[in-house]
Each structure stands twice: as structure tokens, then as C-alpha cells.
Write a protein that holds these residues in place. Sequence first.
Motif, PDB file in Angstrom:
ATOM      1  N   LEU A  53      -6.046 -14.522 -20.666  1.00  0.00           N
ATOM      2  CA  LEU A  53      -5.430 -13.268 -21.057  1.00  0.00           C
ATOM      3  C   LEU A  53      -6.047 -12.058 -20.839  1.00  0.00           C
ATOM      4  N   MET A  54      -5.077 -10.797 -20.524  1.00  0.00           N
ATOM      5  CA  MET A  54      -5.857  -9.639 -20.439  1.00  0.00           C
ATOM      6  C   MET A  54      -6.456  -8.971 -21.444  1.00  0.00           C
ATOM      7  N   ASP A  55      -6.251  -9.394 -22.721  1.00  0.00           N
ATOM      8  CA  ASP A  55      -6.808  -8.975 -23.921  1.00  0.00           C
ATOM      9  C   ASP A  55      -8.352  -9.250 -23.823  1.00  0.00           C
ATOM     10  N   TYR A  56      -8.885 -10.460 -23.135  1.00  0.00           N
ATOM     11  CA  TYR A  56     -10.014 -10.816 -23.143  1.00  0.00           C
ATOM     12  C   TYR A  56     -10.960  -9.952 -22.004  1.00  0.00           C
ATOM     13  N   LEU A  57     -10.450  -9.240 -21.168  1.00  0.00           N
ATOM     14  CA  LEU A  57     -11.207  -8.412 -20.168  1.00  0.00           C
ATOM     15  C   LEU A  57     -12.451  -7.700 -20.713  1.00  0.00           C
ATOM     16  N   PRO A  58     -12.065  -6.895 -21.644  1.00  0.00           N
ATOM     17  CA  PRO A  58     -13.496  -6.080 -22.247  1.00  0.00           C
ATOM     18  C   PRO A  58     -14.556  -7.037 -22.921  1.00  0.00           C
ATOM     19  N   LEU A  59     -14.242  -8.443 -23.173  1.00  0.00           N
ATOM     20  CA  LEU A  59     -14.915  -9.142 -23.824  1.00  0.00           C
ATOM     21  C   LEU A  59     -15.971 -10.041 -22.832  1.00  0.00           C
ATOM     22  N   TYR A  60     -15.710  -9.905 -21.747  1.00  0.00           N
ATOM     23  CA  TYR A  60     -16.624 -10.687 -20.793  1.00  0.00           C
ATOM     24  C   TYR A  60     -17.762  -9.976 -20.687  1.00  0.00           C
ATOM     25  N   SER A  61     -18.887 -10.839 -20.631  1.00  0.00           N
ATOM     26  CA  SER A  61     -20.333 -10.216 -20.109  1.00  0.00           C
ATOM     27  C   SER A  61     -20.161 -10.052 -18.758  1.00  0.00           C
ATOM     28  N   GLY A  62     -21.293  -9.287 -18.138  1.00  0.00           N
ATOM     29  CA  GLY A  62     -21.151  -9.168 -16.566  1.00  0.00           C
ATOM     30  C   GLY A  62     -21.277 -10.290 -15.782  1.00  0.00           C
ATOM     31  N   ARG A  63     -21.984 -11.265 -16.307  1.00  0.00           N
ATOM     32  CA  ARG A  63     -21.923 -12.580 -15.590  1.00  0.00           C
ATOM     33  C   ARG A  63     -20.352 -13.208 -15.605  1.00  0.00           C
ATOM     34  N   GLN A  64     -19.879 -13.567 -16.926  1.00  0.00           N
ATOM     35  CA  GLN A  64     -18.575 -13.802 -17.069  1.00  0.00           C
ATOM     36  C   GLN A  64     -17.663 -13.266 -16.234  1.00  0.00           C
ATOM     37  N   ALA A  65     -17.668 -11.849 -16.144  1.00  0.00           N
ATOM     38  CA  ALA A  65     -16.820 -11.158 -15.282  1.00  0.00           C
ATOM     39  C   ALA A  65     -16.722 -11.718 -13.904  1.00  0.00           C
ATOM     40  N   ARG A  66     -17.715 -12.252 -13.421  1.00  0.00           N
ATOM     41  CA  ARG A  66     -17.765 -12.750 -12.042  1.00  0.00           C
ATOM     42  C   ARG A  66     -16.928 -13.757 -11.772  1.00  0.00           C
ATOM     43  N   ARG A  67     -15.993 -14.453 -12.564  1.00  0.00           N
ATOM     44  CA  ARG A  67     -14.926 -15.295 -12.454  1.00  0.00           C
ATOM     45  C   ARG A  67     -13.731 -14.543 -11.711  1.00  0.00           C
ATOM     46  N   HIS A  68     -13.830 -13.255 -11.619  1.00  0.00           N
ATOM     47  CA  HIS A  68     -12.703 -12.704 -11.013  1.00  0.00           C
ATOM     48  C   HIS A  68     -12.978 -12.286  -9.418  1.00  0.00           C
ATOM     49  N   GLU A  69     -13.960 -12.750  -9.029  1.00  0.00           N
ATOM     50  CA  GLU A  69     -14.483 -12.417  -7.431  1.00  0.00           C
ATOM     51  C   GLU A  69     -13.637 -13.353  -6.589  1.00  0.00           C
ATOM     52  N   VAL A  70     -13.113 -14.449  -7.184  1.00  0.00           N
ATOM     53  CA  VAL A  70     -12.101 -15.103  -6.897  1.00  0.00           C
ATOM     54  C   VAL A  70     -10.585 -15.226  -7.102  1.00  0.00           C
ATOM     55  N   ARG A  71      -9.636 -15.622  -6.476  1.00  0.00           N
ATOM     56  CA  ARG A  71      -8.443 -15.809  -6.912  1.00  0.00           C
ATOM     57  C   ARG A  71      -8.145 -16.920  -8.155  1.00  0.00           C
ATOM     58  N   PRO A  72      -7.621 -16.779  -8.999  1.00  0.00           N
ATOM     59  CA  PRO A  72      -7.387 -17.464 -10.171  1.00  0.00           C
ATOM     60  C   PRO A  72      -6.761 -18.643  -9.741  1.00  0.00           C
ATOM     61  N   GLY A  73      -6.809 -19.706 -10.381  1.00  0.00           N
ATOM     62  CA  GLY A  73      -6.217 -21.159  -9.891  1.00  0.00           C
ATOM     63  C   GLY A  73      -5.567 -21.980 -10.782  1.00  0.00           C
ATOM     64  N   ILE A  74      -4.893 -22.948 -10.508  1.00  0.00           N
ATOM     65  CA  ILE A  74      -3.909 -23.661 -11.499  1.00  0.00           C
ATOM     66  C   ILE A  74      -5.009 -24.800 -11.959  1.00  0.00           C
ATOM     67  N   PHE A  92     -17.239 -20.544 -18.756  1.00  0.00           N
ATOM     68  CA  PHE A  92     -17.297 -19.450 -17.937  1.00  0.00           C
ATOM     69  C   PHE A  92     -18.553 -19.804 -16.864  1.00  0.00           C
ATOM     70  N   GLU A  93     -19.591 -20.532 -17.336  1.00  0.00           N
ATOM     71  CA  GLU A  93     -20.563 -20.913 -16.587  1.00  0.00           C
ATOM     72  C   GLU A  93     -20.213 -21.882 -15.552  1.00  0.00           C
ATOM     73  N   LEU A  94     -19.330 -22.722 -15.676  1.00  0.00           N
ATOM     74  CA  LEU A  94     -18.487 -23.426 -14.637  1.00  0.00           C
ATOM     75  C   LEU A  94     -17.853 -22.937 -13.814  1.00  0.00           C
ATOM     76  N   ASP A  95     -17.282 -21.642 -14.475  1.00  0.00           N
ATOM     77  CA  ASP A  95     -16.450 -20.851 -13.400  1.00  0.00           C
ATOM     78  C   ASP A  95     -17.274 -20.062 -12.395  1.00  0.00           C
ATOM     79  N   VAL A  96     -18.469 -19.430 -12.950  1.00  0.00           N
ATOM     80  CA  VAL A  96     -19.341 -18.613 -12.114  1.00  0.00           C
ATOM     81  C   VAL A  96     -20.037 -19.588 -11.147  1.00  0.00           C
ATOM     82  N   TRP A  97     -20.334 -21.045 -11.616  1.00  0.00           N
ATOM     83  CA  TRP A  97     -20.863 -21.895 -10.346  1.00  0.00           C
ATOM     84  C   TRP A  97     -19.751 -22.354  -9.590  1.00  0.00           C
TER      85      TRP A  97
END
Length: 142
Positions: A53-74, A92-97
Motif C-alpha cells: 500500500l502507498m500508505d506504507y511509504l513514509p513508514l519504511y526505514s531507509g533499508r526497507q525502502a531499498r525494496r523499491h530499487e527493483v520493479r515490484p513482482g507477483i 523486508f529483509e528478504l526483499d532487500v536480500w
Amino acid sequence: MTNEIGSDGQLLPDRFRLVPFGRFLRASSLDELPELLNVLKGDMSLVGPRPLLMDYLPLYSGRQARRHEVRPGITGWAQINGRNALSWEEKFELDVWYVDNQSLWLDIKILFKTVLQVLKRDGISHGEDATMPKFKGSNRDD
């Protein structure tokens, strides 16, 4: 899903609002099929961190926000390693990995394991929630 609200005026949790057909769609992961249109449009990939959800964007830590460095997937690394049975921090840790280790072979492995995960129907729910509880932010600031 229904739009039932509780005495506080808020929507009831998903598990109370899901109708039987909706439960079937979620349990079989058929509710994800419309996202293939987003893949065809180029807005999503088959593999990558699940969009949230877009509502979550301001809630991410800097590390968690790294998940947006790639295109989202199914489907993604978090989906084959626990899906909704994981905590938000674990997801989020798995996403960043995945962001740090993505490759064609990893994507093929994820797609193959996704099929197995869907057939086993593991990790669909998180505790008493039909999917995941709402993300309220992380206490970590890494």
C-alpha cells in the motif's frame, strides 16, 4: 470481501470480511492472476518484492525502502520463504536480500518454488489475519 465495520467505525479485519469464494481465491492464489496485466503493461515483473500500500511509504526505514530499487513482482524471495507467515521485518529483509542478489537464475528458482508454494498453500495467513496485519512501521532505523 464485504464492507462490514466494527463498533469503532473501522473496517473489520479481512478474516471477518472474506466471503467463501474469496477464501477459495486467496487459498488458491487465483486472486493474483489479474496482476499479469500489470506485467504485460510493464508496471510489474513476474519476480520482485510484492507491491504494498502507498500508505506504507513514509513508514519504511531507509533499508526497507531499498525494496523499491527493483520493479515490484507477483512473487518474490519473501513469498517462497514464508509468505504471510513472516513478520514485516523478515519480509523486508528478504526483499532487500533479493535486491542485492537478483539474477536470472534466482528468478527462475523463485518462479519454480512459487508453483510449489501455491500447490502446498503454505503461508497464506499471518496468525489470525487472513493475510497480513497492517504495517505500522518499524522500530529499527537501519
